[in-house]
Design a protein around this motif. Structure first.
Motif, mmCIF file in Angstrom:
data_model
loop_
_atom_site.group_PDB
_atom_site.id
_atom_site.type_symbol
_atom_site.label_atom_id
_atom_site.label_comp_id
_atom_site.label_asym_id
_atom_site.label_seq_id
_atom_site.Cartn_x
_atom_site.Cartn_y
_atom_site.Cartn_z
ATOM 1 N N ALA A 49 13.318 -25.242 -1.220
ATOM 2 C CA ALA A 49 12.226 -25.508 -2.154
ATOM 3 C C ALA A 49 12.666 -25.364 -3.602
ATOM 4 O O ALA A 49 12.193 -26.098 -4.475
ATOM 5 N N LYS A 50 13.569 -24.426 -3.884
ATOM 6 C CA LYS A 50 14.026 -24.202 -5.258
ATOM 7 C C LYS A 50 14.847 -25.395 -5.762
ATOM 8 O O LYS A 50 14.760 -25.763 -6.942
ATOM 9 N N ILE A 51 15.632 -25.998 -4.871
ATOM 10 C CA ILE A 51 16.414 -27.178 -5.243
ATOM 11 C C ILE A 51 15.480 -28.364 -5.486
ATOM 12 O O ILE A 51 15.654 -29.126 -6.446
ATOM 13 N N VAL A 52 14.477 -28.513 -4.632
ATOM 14 C CA VAL A 52 13.507 -29.597 -4.789
ATOM 15 C C VAL A 52 12.791 -29.470 -6.133
ATOM 16 O O VAL A 52 12.656 -30.445 -6.887
ATOM 17 N N GLU A 53 12.327 -28.259 -6.447
ATOM 18 C CA GLU A 53 11.629 -28.029 -7.708
ATOM 19 C C GLU A 53 12.519 -28.367 -8.903
ATOM 20 O O GLU A 53 12.066 -28.991 -9.872
ATOM 21 N N PHE A 54 13.785 -27.974 -8.816
ATOM 22 C CA PHE A 54 14.697 -28.238 -9.929
ATOM 23 C C PHE A 54 14.983 -29.731 -10.056
ATOM 24 O O PHE A 54 15.041 -30.272 -11.170
ATOM 25 N N ASN A 55 15.161 -30.422 -8.934
ATOM 26 C CA ASN A 55 15.387 -31.871 -8.987
ATOM 27 C C ASN A 55 14.197 -32.593 -9.613
ATOM 28 O O ASN A 55 14.364 -33.584 -10.337
ATOM 29 N N ASP A 56 12.991 -32.086 -9.358
ATOM 30 C CA ASP A 56 11.807 -32.681 -9.981
ATOM 31 C C ASP A 56 11.785 -32.424 -11.490
ATOM 32 O O ASP A 56 11.320 -33.273 -12.262
ATOM 33 N N VAL A 57 12.286 -31.272 -11.904
ATOM 34 C CA VAL A 57 12.412 -30.989 -13.344
ATOM 35 C C VAL A 57 13.370 -32.000 -13.983
ATOM 36 O O VAL A 57 13.115 -32.511 -15.083
ATOM 37 N N LEU A 58 14.459 -32.304 -13.288
ATOM 38 C CA LEU A 58 15.411 -33.296 -13.786
ATOM 39 C C LEU A 58 14.766 -34.676 -13.887
ATOM 40 O O LEU A 58 15.010 -35.427 -14.841
#
Length: 311
Positions: A49-58
Protein backbone atom coordinates in the motif's frame (compact mmCIF):
# COMPACT_ATOMS: atom_id res chain seq x y z
CA UNK A 1 23.55 -5.32 -1.93
CA UNK A 2 19.98 -6.62 -1.88
CA UNK A 3 18.19 -8.41 -4.70
CA UNK A 4 14.68 -7.35 -5.69
CA UNK A 5 12.06 -8.97 -7.91
CA UNK A 6 10.07 -6.11 -9.45
CA UNK A 7 6.73 -7.17 -10.95
CA UNK A 8 5.51 -4.87 -13.71
CA UNK A 9 2.81 -4.97 -16.36
CA UNK A 10 -0.76 -3.82 -16.91
CA UNK A 11 -3.51 -4.12 -14.30
CA UNK A 12 -5.63 -7.29 -14.64
CA UNK A 13 -2.74 -9.13 -16.28
CA UNK A 14 -1.96 -11.57 -13.48
CA UNK A 15 0.48 -9.41 -11.53
CA UNK A 16 -1.26 -10.41 -8.28
CA UNK A 17 -1.18 -14.09 -9.18
CA UNK A 18 2.52 -14.08 -9.99
CA UNK A 19 3.25 -12.06 -6.85
CA UNK A 20 1.38 -14.65 -4.79
CA UNK A 21 3.64 -17.26 -6.34
CA UNK A 22 6.70 -15.22 -5.34
CA UNK A 23 5.31 -14.96 -1.82
CA UNK A 24 5.05 -18.75 -1.72
CA UNK A 25 8.73 -18.88 -2.67
CA UNK A 26 9.45 -16.98 0.53
CA UNK A 27 10.13 -13.63 -1.13
CA UNK A 28 9.21 -10.75 1.18
CA UNK A 29 6.64 -8.57 -0.61
CA UNK A 30 6.45 -5.68 1.87
CA UNK A 31 5.13 -4.69 5.30
CA UNK A 32 1.86 -3.08 4.27
CA UNK A 33 0.06 -5.42 1.87
CA UNK A 34 -3.52 -4.93 0.75
CA UNK A 35 -5.86 -7.74 1.78
CA UNK A 36 -7.99 -9.88 -0.56
CA UNK A 37 -11.02 -8.29 -2.23
CA UNK A 38 -14.00 -10.41 -3.13
CA UNK A 39 -14.79 -10.43 -6.83
CA UNK A 40 -11.51 -8.71 -7.73
CA UNK A 41 -8.60 -10.61 -6.15
CA UNK A 42 -9.90 -13.24 -3.74
CA UNK A 43 -6.40 -14.52 -2.93
CA UNK A 44 -4.92 -11.10 -2.29
CA UNK A 45 -3.05 -8.44 -4.24
CA UNK A 46 0.41 -8.89 -2.63
CA UNK A 47 0.68 -5.17 -3.29
CA UNK A 48 2.43 -2.80 -0.91
CA UNK A 49 0.00 0.00 0.00
CA UNK A 50 2.86 2.41 0.75
CA UNK A 51 4.34 1.90 -2.74
CA UNK A 52 0.91 2.39 -4.33
CA UNK A 53 0.38 5.63 -2.40
CA UNK A 54 3.79 6.92 -3.42
CA UNK A 55 3.27 6.02 -7.09
CA UNK A 56 0.03 8.00 -6.99
CA UNK A 57 1.95 10.98 -5.57
CA UNK A 58 4.28 10.69 -8.57
CA UNK A 59 1.27 10.67 -10.89
CA UNK A 60 -0.03 13.85 -9.28
CA UNK A 61 3.36 15.50 -9.79
CA UNK A 62 3.16 14.64 -13.49
CA UNK A 63 -0.56 15.53 -13.71
CA UNK A 64 -1.36 11.96 -14.71
CA UNK A 65 -3.13 8.90 -13.30
CA UNK A 66 -2.99 5.13 -13.62
CA UNK A 67 -5.86 5.22 -16.13
CA UNK A 68 -4.58 8.19 -18.15
CA UNK A 69 -4.60 7.19 -21.86
CA UNK A 70 -1.67 9.54 -22.51
CA UNK A 71 0.57 8.39 -19.63
CA UNK A 72 3.49 6.48 -21.14
CA UNK A 73 7.23 6.35 -20.54
CA UNK A 74 9.26 5.48 -23.61
CA UNK A 75 12.58 7.04 -22.68
CA UNK A 76 15.30 5.81 -20.34
CA UNK A 77 15.98 9.43 -19.37
CA UNK A 78 14.31 10.54 -16.16
CA UNK A 79 11.71 13.29 -16.13
CA UNK A 80 13.04 16.27 -14.09
CA UNK A 81 9.76 16.37 -12.16
CA UNK A 82 10.92 13.25 -10.29
CA UNK A 83 14.05 14.91 -8.84
CA UNK A 84 12.42 16.14 -5.63
CA UNK A 85 11.08 12.64 -4.86
CA UNK A 86 14.33 10.66 -5.00
CA UNK A 87 15.12 10.89 -1.27
CA UNK A 88 11.52 10.06 -0.37
CA UNK A 89 11.63 6.95 -2.56
CA UNK A 90 14.93 5.81 -1.06
CA UNK A 91 13.61 6.28 2.47
CA UNK A 92 10.46 4.35 1.56
CA UNK A 93 12.44 1.37 0.29
CA UNK A 94 14.56 1.32 3.41
CA UNK A 95 11.50 1.55 5.62
CA UNK A 96 9.65 -1.24 3.82
CA UNK A 97 12.37 -3.70 2.87
CA UNK A 98 15.46 -3.09 4.99
CA UNK A 99 16.80 -6.28 6.53
CA UNK A 100 15.72 -8.47 3.61
CA UNK A 101 18.41 -9.49 1.15
CA UNK A 102 15.73 -10.82 -1.21
CA UNK A 103 12.43 -9.02 -1.58
CA UNK A 104 9.71 -8.25 -4.09
CA UNK A 105 7.71 -5.21 -5.13
CA UNK A 106 4.46 -5.28 -7.06
CA UNK A 107 2.34 -2.38 -8.20
CA UNK A 108 1.33 -2.08 -11.87
CA UNK A 109 1.65 1.72 -11.54
CA UNK A 110 5.40 1.23 -11.20
CA UNK A 111 5.43 0.43 -14.93
CA UNK A 112 4.72 4.08 -15.76
CA UNK A 113 7.48 5.36 -13.43
CA UNK A 114 10.01 2.65 -14.21
CA UNK A 115 12.98 4.76 -15.32
CA UNK A 116 12.70 6.66 -12.04
CA UNK A 117 12.52 3.49 -9.95
CA UNK A 118 15.37 1.85 -11.86
CA UNK A 119 17.56 4.81 -10.95
CA UNK A 120 16.46 4.61 -7.31
CA UNK A 121 17.39 0.94 -7.17
CA UNK A 122 20.84 1.72 -8.56
CA UNK A 123 21.40 4.53 -6.06
CA UNK A 124 20.52 2.23 -3.15
CA UNK A 125 22.69 -0.77 -4.08
CA UNK A 126 19.64 -2.81 -5.10
CA UNK A 127 19.89 -5.25 -7.98
CA UNK A 128 16.50 -5.33 -9.71
CA UNK A 129 15.22 -8.40 -11.53
CA UNK A 130 12.16 -7.45 -13.55
CA UNK A 131 9.21 -9.75 -14.15
CA UNK A 132 6.86 -8.46 -16.84
CA UNK A 133 3.39 -10.01 -16.75
CA UNK A 134 1.81 -10.26 -20.16
CA UNK A 135 -1.82 -10.97 -20.98
CA UNK A 136 -3.91 -10.83 -24.13
CA UNK A 137 -4.85 -7.14 -24.37
CA UNK A 138 -8.47 -7.93 -25.25
CA UNK A 139 -8.82 -10.05 -22.11
CA UNK A 140 -7.46 -7.16 -20.06
CA UNK A 141 -9.87 -4.77 -21.79
CA UNK A 142 -12.81 -7.08 -21.07
CA UNK A 143 -11.80 -7.29 -17.42
CA UNK A 144 -11.56 -3.50 -17.08
CA UNK A 145 -14.88 -3.07 -18.89
CA UNK A 146 -16.48 -5.34 -16.31
CA UNK A 147 -14.73 -3.87 -13.26
CA UNK A 148 -14.48 -0.17 -14.12
CA UNK A 149 -16.80 0.33 -17.09
CA UNK A 150 -13.90 1.37 -19.35
CA UNK A 151 -14.34 1.47 -23.11
CA UNK A 152 -12.37 -1.27 -24.91
CA UNK A 153 -10.32 1.30 -26.86
CA UNK A 154 -9.38 3.10 -23.64
CA UNK A 155 -8.20 -0.13 -22.02
CA UNK A 156 -6.19 -1.15 -25.08
CA UNK A 157 -4.34 2.17 -24.91
CA UNK A 158 -3.60 1.58 -21.23
CA UNK A 159 -2.32 -1.91 -22.02
CA UNK A 160 0.03 -0.51 -24.66
CA UNK A 161 1.22 2.26 -22.33
CA UNK A 162 2.04 -0.09 -19.46
CA UNK A 163 3.57 -2.78 -21.64
CA UNK A 164 5.74 -0.47 -23.75
CA UNK A 165 6.85 1.54 -20.72
CA UNK A 166 7.91 -1.70 -19.05
CA UNK A 167 9.69 -3.51 -21.86
CA UNK A 168 11.55 -0.45 -23.16
CA UNK A 169 12.95 0.23 -19.69
CA UNK A 170 13.87 -3.31 -18.65
CA UNK A 171 15.32 -4.57 -21.93
CA UNK A 172 18.89 -3.87 -20.78
CA UNK A 173 18.33 -5.23 -17.27
CA UNK A 174 17.82 -8.73 -15.91
CA UNK A 175 14.25 -9.64 -16.81
CA UNK A 176 11.77 -12.31 -17.74
CA UNK A 177 8.42 -12.07 -19.55
CA UNK A 178 5.63 -14.33 -18.27
CA UNK A 179 2.43 -14.89 -20.21
CA UNK A 180 -0.75 -15.19 -18.16
CA UNK A 181 -2.05 -18.05 -20.32
CA UNK A 182 1.08 -20.07 -19.64
CA UNK A 183 0.94 -19.24 -15.93
CA UNK A 184 -2.60 -20.67 -15.66
CA UNK A 185 -1.93 -23.66 -17.92
CA UNK A 186 1.46 -24.71 -16.54
CA UNK A 187 2.39 -22.93 -13.29
CA UNK A 188 5.08 -25.50 -12.50
CA UNK A 189 6.98 -24.64 -15.69
CA UNK A 190 6.60 -20.90 -15.10
CA UNK A 191 7.91 -21.34 -11.57
CA UNK A 192 10.88 -23.29 -12.92
CA UNK A 193 11.58 -20.59 -15.54
CA UNK A 194 11.52 -17.82 -12.92
CA UNK A 195 13.73 -19.62 -10.43
CA UNK A 196 16.25 -20.38 -13.18
CA UNK A 197 16.24 -16.88 -14.69
CA UNK A 198 16.62 -15.14 -11.33
CA UNK A 199 18.71 -17.81 -9.56
CA UNK A 200 16.13 -18.44 -6.86
CA UNK A 201 15.49 -21.45 -4.67
CA UNK A 202 12.40 -23.43 -5.59
CA UNK A 203 9.70 -24.34 -3.09
CA UNK A 204 7.69 -27.54 -3.24
CA UNK A 205 4.00 -26.82 -3.66
CA UNK A 206 4.45 -23.12 -4.42
CA UNK A 207 2.78 -23.51 -7.81
CA UNK A 208 -0.39 -24.75 -6.07
CA UNK A 209 -1.20 -21.09 -5.46
CA UNK A 210 -2.15 -20.78 -9.14
CA UNK A 211 -5.63 -22.08 -9.92
CA UNK A 212 -7.57 -22.00 -13.18
CA UNK A 213 -10.30 -20.09 -11.32
CA UNK A 214 -7.98 -17.06 -11.33
CA UNK A 215 -9.01 -16.52 -14.96
CA UNK A 216 -12.24 -14.54 -15.08
CA UNK A 217 -12.14 -13.43 -18.72
CA UNK A 218 -10.91 -15.05 -21.93
CA UNK A 219 -11.14 -13.91 -25.53
CA UNK A 220 -10.17 -15.08 -28.98
CA UNK A 221 -11.50 -11.83 -30.46
CA UNK A 222 -9.06 -9.16 -31.67
CA UNK A 223 -9.81 -5.49 -32.15
CA UNK A 224 -9.65 -4.34 -35.77
CA UNK A 225 -9.04 -0.69 -34.84
CA UNK A 226 -5.65 0.91 -35.37
CA UNK A 227 -4.94 0.86 -31.62
CA UNK A 228 -6.16 -2.72 -31.38
CA UNK A 229 -3.84 -3.87 -34.16
CA UNK A 230 -0.87 -2.22 -32.45
CA UNK A 231 -1.75 -3.92 -29.15
CA UNK A 232 -2.02 -7.31 -30.88
CA UNK A 233 1.30 -6.81 -32.71
CA UNK A 234 3.09 -5.89 -29.47
CA UNK A 235 1.56 -8.83 -27.62
CA UNK A 236 2.59 -11.32 -30.30
CA UNK A 237 6.11 -9.86 -30.45
CA UNK A 238 6.61 -10.23 -26.71
CA UNK A 239 5.34 -13.82 -26.74
CA UNK A 240 8.37 -14.93 -28.73
CA UNK A 241 11.12 -16.89 -26.97
CA UNK A 242 13.63 -14.34 -28.26
CA UNK A 243 12.15 -10.86 -28.37
CA UNK A 244 12.88 -8.77 -31.46
CA UNK A 245 13.52 -5.41 -29.80
CA UNK A 246 13.82 -3.69 -33.15
CA UNK A 247 10.24 -4.72 -33.81
CA UNK A 248 9.26 -3.41 -30.37
CA UNK A 249 10.92 -0.09 -31.22
CA UNK A 250 9.04 0.05 -34.53
CA UNK A 251 5.73 -0.59 -32.79
CA UNK A 252 6.52 2.13 -30.24
CA UNK A 253 7.26 4.58 -33.05
CA UNK A 254 4.01 3.71 -34.79
CA UNK A 255 2.07 4.23 -31.58
CA UNK A 256 3.81 7.55 -30.89
CA UNK A 257 2.89 8.77 -34.37
CA UNK A 258 -0.79 8.08 -33.67
CA UNK A 259 -0.68 10.01 -30.40
CA UNK A 260 1.16 12.93 -31.98
CA UNK A 261 -1.47 13.29 -34.71
CA UNK A 262 -4.45 13.18 -32.38
CA UNK A 263 -6.52 16.25 -31.66
CA UNK A 264 -4.36 18.64 -29.64
CA UNK A 265 -7.44 20.22 -28.06
CA UNK A 266 -8.62 16.83 -26.81
CA UNK A 267 -5.26 16.10 -25.21
CA UNK A 268 -5.21 19.55 -23.61
CA UNK A 269 -8.74 19.00 -22.34
CA UNK A 270 -7.78 15.67 -20.73
CA UNK A 271 -4.79 17.36 -19.09
CA UNK A 272 -6.98 20.14 -17.73
CA UNK A 273 -9.51 17.69 -16.32
CA UNK A 274 -6.73 15.81 -14.57
CA UNK A 275 -5.41 19.03 -13.04
CA UNK A 276 -8.85 19.82 -11.65
CA UNK A 277 -9.31 16.28 -10.35
CA UNK A 278 -5.99 16.46 -8.47
CA UNK A 279 -6.79 19.91 -7.07
CA UNK A 280 -10.24 19.00 -5.71
CA UNK A 281 -9.02 15.67 -4.34
CA UNK A 282 -6.25 17.43 -2.43
CA UNK A 283 -8.76 20.00 -1.14
CA UNK A 284 -10.98 17.17 0.10
CA UNK A 285 -8.10 15.39 1.82
CA UNK A 286 -6.99 18.60 3.52
CA UNK A 287 -10.53 19.23 4.74
CA UNK A 288 -10.92 15.60 5.88
CA UNK A 289 -7.74 15.83 7.96
CA UNK A 290 -8.60 19.23 9.42
CA UNK A 291 -9.37 19.76 13.11
CA UNK A 292 -12.82 21.16 12.31
CA UNK A 293 -13.83 18.06 10.37
CA UNK A 294 -12.66 15.77 13.17
CA UNK A 295 -14.60 17.80 15.73
CA UNK A 296 -17.81 16.93 13.88
CA UNK A 297 -17.20 13.15 14.07
CA UNK A 298 -18.99 12.64 17.42
CA UNK A 299 -21.93 14.75 16.22
CA UNK A 300 -22.25 12.75 13.03
CA UNK A 301 -22.01 9.48 14.98
CA UNK A 302 -24.77 10.69 17.29
CA UNK A 303 -26.93 11.74 14.34
CA UNK A 304 -26.45 8.33 12.73
CA UNK A 305 -27.50 6.58 15.95
CA UNK A 306 -30.57 8.82 16.35
CA UNK A 307 -31.63 8.14 12.77
CA UNK A 308 -31.20 4.40 13.33
CA UNK A 309 -33.33 4.46 16.49
CA UNK A 310 -36.00 6.73 15.02
CA UNK A 311 -39.38 4.95 15.02
Amino acid sequence: MSKAIIVVGMHRSGTSAISGLLDRLGIFMGKHLYGPQKGVNEKGFFENAKIVEFNDVLFDAKVQAWDDPYAIEQSESIDPVYASYENVASDLLRSEYQGHDLWGMKDPRTSLHLAFWHNIFSNNAITPHYLLMLRNPMEVAMSLEKRDGFLIEHSLRLWINYTLSSILTIRSAKHIVVDFNQLIANPEQVLADITKAFDLSGSAGASDFIEKSLRHNSSLVESDTEIGKIATALYQTLLQDVIDFQQVTNIAAQYSAIIEHENVLMRAHCHRLKQEEIYYRQCFLEAYESVWWKITWPLRALEKRLRKNKP
